[in-house]
Enzyme design. Structure first.
Site, PDB file in Angstrom:
ATOM      1  CG  PHE A 180       6.629   3.221   0.385  1.00  0.00           C
ATOM      2  CD1 PHE A 180       7.185   3.646  -0.814  1.00  0.00           C
ATOM      3  CD2 PHE A 180       7.053   2.011   0.912  1.00  0.00           C
ATOM      4  CE1 PHE A 180       8.155   2.888  -1.465  1.00  0.00           C
ATOM      5  CE2 PHE A 180       8.016   1.243   0.274  1.00  0.00           C
ATOM      6  CZ  PHE A 180       8.572   1.685  -0.922  1.00  0.00           C
ATOM      7  CG  ASP A 219       1.488  -1.344   4.256  1.00  0.00           C
ATOM      8  OD1 ASP A 219       2.195  -1.760   5.192  1.00  0.00           O
ATOM      9  OD2 ASP A 219       1.952  -1.014   3.152  1.00  0.00           O
ATOM     10  CE  LYS A 264       9.901  -1.041   6.456  1.00  0.00           C
ATOM     11  NZ  LYS A 264      11.226  -1.042   5.847  1.00  0.00           N
TER      12      LYS A 264
HETATM   13  N1  PLP Z   1       4.701  -0.948   3.123  1.00  0.00           N
HETATM   14  C1  PLP Z   1       5.270  -0.096   3.994  1.00  0.00           C
HETATM   15  C2  PLP Z   1       4.397   0.711   4.906  1.00  0.00           C
HETATM   16  C3  PLP Z   1       6.657   0.035   4.049  1.00  0.00           C
HETATM   17  O1  PLP Z   1       7.218   0.901   4.923  1.00  0.00           O
HETATM   18  C4  PLP Z   1       7.451  -0.758   3.190  1.00  0.00           C
HETATM   19  C5  PLP Z   1       8.921  -0.617   3.188  1.00  0.00           C
HETATM   20  O2  PLP Z   1       9.476   0.378   3.595  1.00  0.00           O
HETATM   21  C6  PLP Z   1       6.821  -1.636   2.308  1.00  0.00           C
HETATM   22  C7  PLP Z   1       5.443  -1.709   2.300  1.00  0.00           C
HETATM   23  C8  PLP Z   1       7.628  -2.510   1.394  1.00  0.00           C
HETATM   24  O3  PLP Z   1       8.257  -3.501   2.134  1.00  0.00           O
HETATM   25  P1  PLP Z   1       9.547  -4.280   1.564  1.00  0.00           P
HETATM   26  O4  PLP Z   1      10.633  -3.285   1.445  1.00  0.00           O
HETATM   27  O5  PLP Z   1       9.796  -5.357   2.566  1.00  0.00           O
HETATM   28  O6  PLP Z   1       9.156  -4.840   0.248  1.00  0.00           O
END
Ligand code: PLP
Length: 404
Positions: A139, A224, A253
């Protein structure tokens, strides 16, 4: 007094229906606890999906925010801003990358990382090297580029055409994944531990192997760390836990303890690809968010938090493994790294999530049968014991009902 029900009904009228919210309206937080509008108190094992790393309203973070608010709320990126530069210095000096870009969220950080990777290859005259390879069950966010990198057909459905130049492979098959890193791949983007996908670690040695292949083929490796970074593994960065250094990391986050902030860190060779006009955002690096983030990182680094995460993580995992041993029929698997935990049950996760809410404990789901725990780093062993006891009670209750 206004009730949870009041806000649930009002929300339906005024806000688009994009979230499956729990029927709780939170109005106050302190440490590992939150309260709803009806004054019910909850032990929070979710931390706003890993955002309130130091618990709710940590006094030092609140002070840093208040101090900054008294000076200036917003500067724009046309001017220099001390909190912005001090935070950058702190993040770079405590990691292995060289330079960073500030944005506002995780999805924006990944958008920026994708643009940076493509521009890097383009600047070397390799325009055809533009594909982003990601792992199944990953994700990476919900804007179009980050969504295209997110290998989940269910959340991509209905938004075609997605941008071109993305492909996916399963990390369970290292050989197939390596084969997919062909001449057209600009970068591989991976969550070192998949969060939304179910707290999944890659197979042993996978990240090392991908690092090696990326280096050999001049393909960039992006980690990520939006959910798994910033102390959750017991290391400031998740790449330090795996001892594999990527070319780019994305963070968001929990970095500013709940205020919006995203970060893209890169090596100098990659970062220097960007020049003025290549990327930007109005609010990125906002002084209030940066002050909150600087206070957050300083506490994590200077107040023995990382050691505490390791210790509590081990304590939690041991307790959960014992629970699994005693209830093998109901608990199918435990996946835990530091304070990033998933429990797979043999029944629908919402049943136990709702039960725990009634007992005053907040947790979250992943998939259909797993419960996800992302507690703040201020929980203690007693909180963990309370969680374990409540799960035990629920499982005993199912047992009893089945006997009857
Ligand atoms: N990448 C990861 C691993 C995530 O867990 C999330 C959100 O849950 C995101 C990207 C996206 O982040 P945001 O919700 O701040 O756009």
């Amino acid at each position: 007094m206004r009730t949870n029900k009041y806000y649930i009904e009002q929300e339906k009228i005024y806000i688009m229906n994009t979230y499956n919210r729990y029927p709780i309206t939170l109005i106050k937080g302190n440490g590992q606890f939150v309260w709803d509008v009806e004054e019910n108190k909850y032990l929070d094992f979710l931390s706003g999906i890993s955002c309130t790393l130091l618990g709710h309203n940590h006094p030092k973070v609140i002070k840093a925010i208040k101090d900054q608010v008294d000076f200036i709320l917003h500067t724009s990126n046309l001017f220099y801003s001390p909190p912005n530069i001090e935070l950058a210095k702190c993040l770079i000096e405590n990691g292995d990358l060289d330079s960073l870009f500030f944005c506002n969220s995780g999805t924006e950080a990944n958008e920026c990382a994708i643009k940076l990777a493509r521009k890097y290859q383009w600047s070397l005259g390799k325009e055809q090297k533009n594909v982003i390879l990601s792992a199944h069950h990953s994700f990476h966010g919900r804007t179009l580029g980050a969504l295209a990198a997110t290998a989940k057909p269910k959340i991509q459905e209905g938004f075609s055409p997605l941008p071109l130049g993305f492909k996916y492979e399963s990390w369970d098959d290292t050989e197939a994944f390596c084969k997919a890193i062909d001449d057209n791949v600009a970068a591989v983007i991976l969550e070192p531990i998949q969060g939304e996908g179910g707290i999944n670690q890659p197979p042993a040695g996978f990240l090392n192997k991908i690092r090696q292949i990326c280096t050999e083929r001049d393909v960039l490796l992006i980690f990520d760390e939006i959910q798994c970074g910033l102390g959750r593994t017991g290391f400031l960065f998740a790449y330090q836990y795996f001892n594999v250094t990527p070319d780019i990391i994305t963070l968001a986050k929990g970095i500013a303890s709940g205020l919006p902030l995203g970060v893209v860190c890169a090596t100098q060779k990659v970062a220097k690809t960007f020049s003025p006009g290549d990327h930007g955002t109005t609010f990125g690096g906002n002084p209030v968010s940066c002050s909150a983030a600087l206070a957050t990182i300083n506490i994590i680094l200077n107040e023995n938090i990382l050691e505490k995460v390791k210790e509590l993580g081990t304590y939690f995992k041991d307790k959960l493994c014992l629970l699994k041993k005693n209830y093998p029929k109901y608990i199918l698997d435990i996946r835990a790294t530091g304070l990033m935990i998933a429990i797979d049950f043999n029944f629908k996760n919402l049943l136990i999530v709702e039960y725990l809410q009634k007992q005053g404990i907040l947790v979250h789901t992943c998939g259909e049968n797993s419960v996800r725990l992302l507690p703040s780093f201020v929980i203690n062993k007693k909180d963990i014991d309370i969680f374990i006891e409540n799960v035990k009670e629920y499982l005993n209750d199912i047992k009893l009902r089945q006997i009857k």
